[in-house]
Design an enzyme around this catalytic site. Structure first.
Site, PDB file in Angstrom:
ATOM      1  N   SER A   3      60.390  32.469   1.462  1.00  0.00           N
ATOM      2  CA  SER A   3      59.123  32.326   2.164  1.00  0.00           C
ATOM      3  C   SER A   3      59.328  32.560   3.658  1.00  0.00           C
ATOM      4  O   SER A   3      59.881  33.582   4.051  1.00  0.00           O
ATOM      5  CB  SER A   3      58.520  30.955   1.857  1.00  0.00           C
ATOM      6  OG  SER A   3      57.165  30.910   2.236  1.00  0.00           O
ATOM      7  N   ASP A  31      54.777  33.288  -3.594  1.00  0.00           N
ATOM      8  CA  ASP A  31      55.741  32.616  -2.722  1.00  0.00           C
ATOM      9  C   ASP A  31      56.967  32.079  -3.461  1.00  0.00           C
ATOM     10  O   ASP A  31      56.857  31.391  -4.465  1.00  0.00           O
ATOM     11  CB  ASP A  31      55.022  31.447  -2.033  1.00  0.00           C
ATOM     12  CG  ASP A  31      55.745  30.943  -0.815  1.00  0.00           C
ATOM     13  OD1 ASP A  31      56.893  30.482  -0.961  1.00  0.00           O
ATOM     14  OD2 ASP A  31      55.175  31.008   0.285  1.00  0.00           O
TER      15      ASP A  31
END
Length: 293
Positions: A43, A168
């Site tokens: 991320s 993500d």
């Protein structure tokens, strides 16, 4: 480029705009010539990873502070248009050119011999996938992979890349200890975006979450189980730290949320992280057994 830390994996935790604080840690690493030969990020940690490997202190700060001044950055209006609360296509795919908001030197990045791992969650397969430099034939591959790793569920659209669809990488826990271990590393320097003692709580409204992701039940399950993986990883890291095999860098405080968009708050966050890193770097060098000169 040459690297001087060969036996320890550098791991950047994700955390959205909390990375404004840890960008200050990153820049202290670079300013003290602490160059790891292996970096893993998920991320926001994937952005940190590529900025670190290209040794770009300016971009490390701009990516999580100055970007908030960009009118194309995002907000609720772009969210309602389906572009995401953070406009990921713009942020990751349209800002890396010379003269744009976040220019990136791909050739310089590739000249660093360090190994890289970036984790994203495959929406259909329901599992993590870790990319490496061999997947990055050009800068367009790189920014797409970083976008895939950073596509926050609900708040950002999923990323299509290479015939797969990713969200993500935080859904796999958020700390890339698993891949660093699988790659053979036994010592770890981990930059975290939560204060010491933090543990993630279970997601509320599980029925609504399952309904929202009814077409992608693997995503819902990952979100519902994420806290378990995250907390177990922290437990393992703390055990490794007690054994002298890990050094965990926690922020002394975390003044912003993962969705903060206020430039002044993000700037303050960065400077707090930078000041902490400057104070703590002596401890880092001791663990890493380098003088950093």
């Amino acid at each position: 480029m040459n690297n001087n830390i060969m036996d320890t994996a550098l791991i950047f935790e994700g955390g959205g705009m909390r990375a404004s604080y840890t960008a200050g840690f990153l820049n202290n690493l670079l300013e003290n010539n602490l160059y790891f030969d292996y970096v893993a990020g998920i991320s926001a940690g994937s952005s940190h990873s590529i900025n670190y490997l290209s040794r770009n202190t300016e971009r490390a700060k701009r990516a999580f502070v100055d970007i908030a001044l960009d009118p194309n950055f995002g907000g609720w209006s772009s969210f309602l248009k389906g572009e995401g609360y953070f406009r990921s296509k713009y942020i990751y795919e349209e800002t890396h050119y010379e003269g744009a908001a976040l220019p990136f030197d791909f050739d310089l990045f590739m000249s660093n011999p360090a190994k890289l791992r970036i984790g994203a969650f495959d929406r259909m397969l329901g599992k993590m996938h870790y990319f490496s430099k061999t997947d990055m034939k050009d800068v367009n591959d790189l920014v797409k992979i970083v976008r895939a790793s950073s596509s926050m569920p609900i708040f950002m659209p999923a990323t299509h890349y290479g015939g797969h669809c990713y969200v993500d990488g935080g859904l796999g826990g958020g700390i890339a200890l698993d891949v660093a271990k699988a790659d053979g590393y036994k010592r770890f320097f981990v930059i975290l975006t939560r204060e010491k003692g933090y543990r993630k709580r279970p997601v509320k409204f599980d029925k609504l979450l399952r309904a929202y992701y009814k077409k992608y039940p693997a995503v819902a399950e990952a979100l519902l189980n994420r806290h378990k993986i995250y907390n177990e990883t922290l437990d393992e890291l703390e055990a490794l730290e007690r054994q002298g095999k890990a050094f965990l860098v926690y922020p002394n405080q975390m003044p912003v949320s993962n969705r903060e968009m206020n430039y002044h708050k993000l700037s303050e966050s960065y400077h707090l992280g930078y000041a902490q890193g400057k104070q703590d770097v002596v401890k880092w060098k001791k663990f890493l057994n380098v003088d950093g000169k």
